[in-house]
Design an enzyme around this catalytic site. Structure first.
Site, PDB file in Angstrom:
ATOM      1  N   GLU A   1       4.732  -3.133 -13.348  1.00 27.12           N
ATOM      2  CA  GLU A   1       5.992  -3.398 -13.790  1.00 27.12           C
ATOM      3  C   GLU A   1       7.197  -1.762 -13.841  1.00 27.12           C
ATOM      4  O   GLU A   1       8.337  -1.878 -14.035  1.00 27.12           O
ATOM      5  CB  GLU A   1       6.922  -3.940 -14.996  1.00 27.12           C
ATOM      6  CG  GLU A   1       5.751  -5.408 -15.069  1.00 27.12           C
ATOM      7  CD  GLU A   1       5.865  -6.363 -15.179  1.00 27.12           C
ATOM      8  OE1 GLU A   1       6.559  -6.919 -13.765  1.00 27.12           O
ATOM      9  OE2 GLU A   1       5.297  -7.759 -14.570  1.00 27.12           O
TER      10      GLU A   1
ATOM     11  N   PHE B   1     -12.909   1.674 -35.588  1.00 32.15           N
ATOM     12  CA  PHE B   1     -14.222   0.834 -36.252  1.00 32.15           C
ATOM     13  C   PHE B   1     -15.626   1.783 -35.377  1.00 32.15           C
ATOM     14  O   PHE B   1     -16.673   1.635 -35.737  1.00 32.15           O
ATOM     15  CB  PHE B   1     -14.212  -0.077 -34.988  1.00 32.15           C
ATOM     16  CG  PHE B   1     -13.796  -1.125 -35.073  1.00 32.15           C
ATOM     17  CD1 PHE B   1     -14.773  -2.335 -35.202  1.00 32.15           C
ATOM     18  CD2 PHE B   1     -12.636  -1.638 -35.561  1.00 32.15           C
ATOM     19  CE1 PHE B   1     -13.923  -3.898 -35.642  1.00 32.15           C
ATOM     20  CE2 PHE B   1     -11.454  -2.608 -36.237  1.00 32.15           C
ATOM     21  CZ  PHE B   1     -12.480  -3.746 -36.531  1.00 32.15           C
TER      22      PHE B   1
ATOM     23  N   PRO C   1       1.002  -0.983  -0.231  1.00 34.20           N
ATOM     24  CA  PRO C   1       0.004   0.379   0.218  1.00 34.20           C
ATOM     25  C   PRO C   1       1.089   1.360   0.131  1.00 34.20           C
ATOM     26  O   PRO C   1       0.302   1.912  -1.039  1.00 34.20           O
ATOM     27  CB  PRO C   1      -0.750  -0.060   1.623  1.00 34.20           C
ATOM     28  CG  PRO C   1      -0.965  -2.015   1.440  1.00 34.20           C
ATOM     29  CD  PRO C   1       0.809  -2.634   0.911  1.00 34.20           C
TER      30      PRO C   1
END
Length: 385
Positions: free
Chosen positions: A362, A337, A127
């Site tokens: 990462e 699209f 945290p």
């Protein structure tokens, strides 16, 4: 420089593409919709060696290079980004344990990870210790021939559904040198799991908090010596950055492929939209940026395989560029699209959601810039060598 793939590498790509098309792509939307962690499919991947790609051969892995693994992860991500991303994490766990556990312990556990019998999770983030990973507070206190672990980890992929945890915990003073690494069986008394997080993407793998309350593990489950854990974690993250960059490139390639097919079929104003110059320019930019990102990822993987002193900076550059480009290409494909890209009947919105987190995990892309800049200031010829 030779940019051509070897015969073996082409075979790896073909195998990964076949698996992506047959096992991942047909199920990816359902896994995303139902938040299903597809353990049977992951074990099918393991049967092809995809759960121990660069794990040492003596422990059942394939012992491949990071470049080889990158090629495979790119192709797998074209089938399902989220599931492939979990496979990269499992591979990192299997490799770490195969590299730094005592050999007798590794021989007992790592082959079961390589074959997919057991699944792994990587536990570093806390945290109060995200980008500042060296500030972690989870503590492991020596108690005779054991350690007692106390603390918590957050945002742990696979947690609650995996069997083995690699845990970074403080055994010494403040800072990176006080951190050690441990293997913790996931069902050890005192290990507990929080609720599955409701996430924007990556729905085919659970993400939970993991708490450790007087978790007792034997000393032989420590990786290397006390104080080496942070170094191991950073070495793992170099490879992890290549892996997640490869997932971004693969997903973006699939988005581009989908967009190319769509613009040749979709008609407006009496013509396929692919005939409009604005669409063609957009496709050209998407393809060019994606090609550049792919080349940088492969160059960084080669630097990592070769043990370059600048390998961490190259991995950071590849991760920063590929994850930004991957997200941008997916966003552009969705735009092509139109409204269809925004509805879940089509996969474009899933590509976008799944690649967004790659710019965070990462090591955030802001941290990647710090790594690159610091190395560049120390070695101005970094990108010329």
């Amino acid at each position: 420089m030779n940019f051509n793939l070897t015969e073996d590498q082409r075979a790896y790509c073909e195998a990964a593409t076949a698996f992506a098309n047959e096992a991942l792509k047909p199920n990816a939307a359902r896994w995303d919709r139902e938040h299903e962690f597809p353990i049977p499919t992951i074990r099918e991947a393991a049967a092809l060696g995809f759960c121990g790609l660069y794990t040492p051969e003596q422990y059942g892995g394939l012992g491949l290079s990071r470049l080889d693994a990158s090629l495979i992860f790119e192709r797998l991500a074209m089938g399902c980004t989220s599931t492939t991303a979990y496979l990269t994490i499992h591979n990192m766990v299997s490799w770490m344990l195969g590299s730094w556990l005592p050999s007798k312990v590794a021989a007992e556990w790592v082959p079961r990870l390589s074959c997919g019998e057991l699944l792994g999770s990587y536990c570093l983030t806390e945290p109060g210790a995200g980008s500042d990973a060296a500030a972690l507070k989870t503590r492991a206190v020596r108690d005779g021939d054991d350690y007692l672990i106390e603390g918590s980890k957050v945002f742990i992929s696979g947690a609650g559904s995996t069997d083995v945890l690699v845990v970074m915990a403080r055994t010494g003073g403040e800072g990176a040198r006080g951190i050690s690494a441990f293997m913790v069986p996931a069902d050890t008394p005192g290990v507990s799991y929080g609720k599955a997080e409701e996430k924007m993407g990556w729905h085919s793998q659970p993400t939970r908090e993991v708490a450790f309350n007087a978790v007792r593990i034997p000393t032989r489950y420590r990786l290397g010596e006390e104080g080496e854990g942070f170094r191991f974690a950073m070495q793992a993250l170099d490879g992890g950055r290549i892996n997640i960059a490869s997932c971004s490139v693969g997903t973006a390639q699939q988005a581009l492929d989908d967009a190319l097919a769509h613009v040749q079929q979709r008609q407006q104003f009496g013509h396929p939209i692919g005939e409009f110059q604005s669409v063609q320019f957009r496709l050209a930019d998407m393809a060019t940026e994606l090609a550049a990102a792919r080349l940088l990822v492969r160059q960084a993987a080669d630097r990592l395989d070769g043990g370059s002193p600048d390998k961490s900076a190259w991995c950071a550059m590849a991760k920063r560029l590929a994850t930004d480009v991957g997200y941008r290409v997916c966003d552009e494909a969705l735009q092509l699209f139109g409204g269809y890209g925004y509805i879940r009947e089509y996969p474009l919105e899933r590509y976008l959601r799944d690649t967004r987190v790659h710019r965070i995990l990462e090591g955030t892309n802001e941290v990647m810039r710090l790594i690159i800049a610091r190395r560049l200031l120390a070695n101005p010829s970094l990108i010329l060598e």
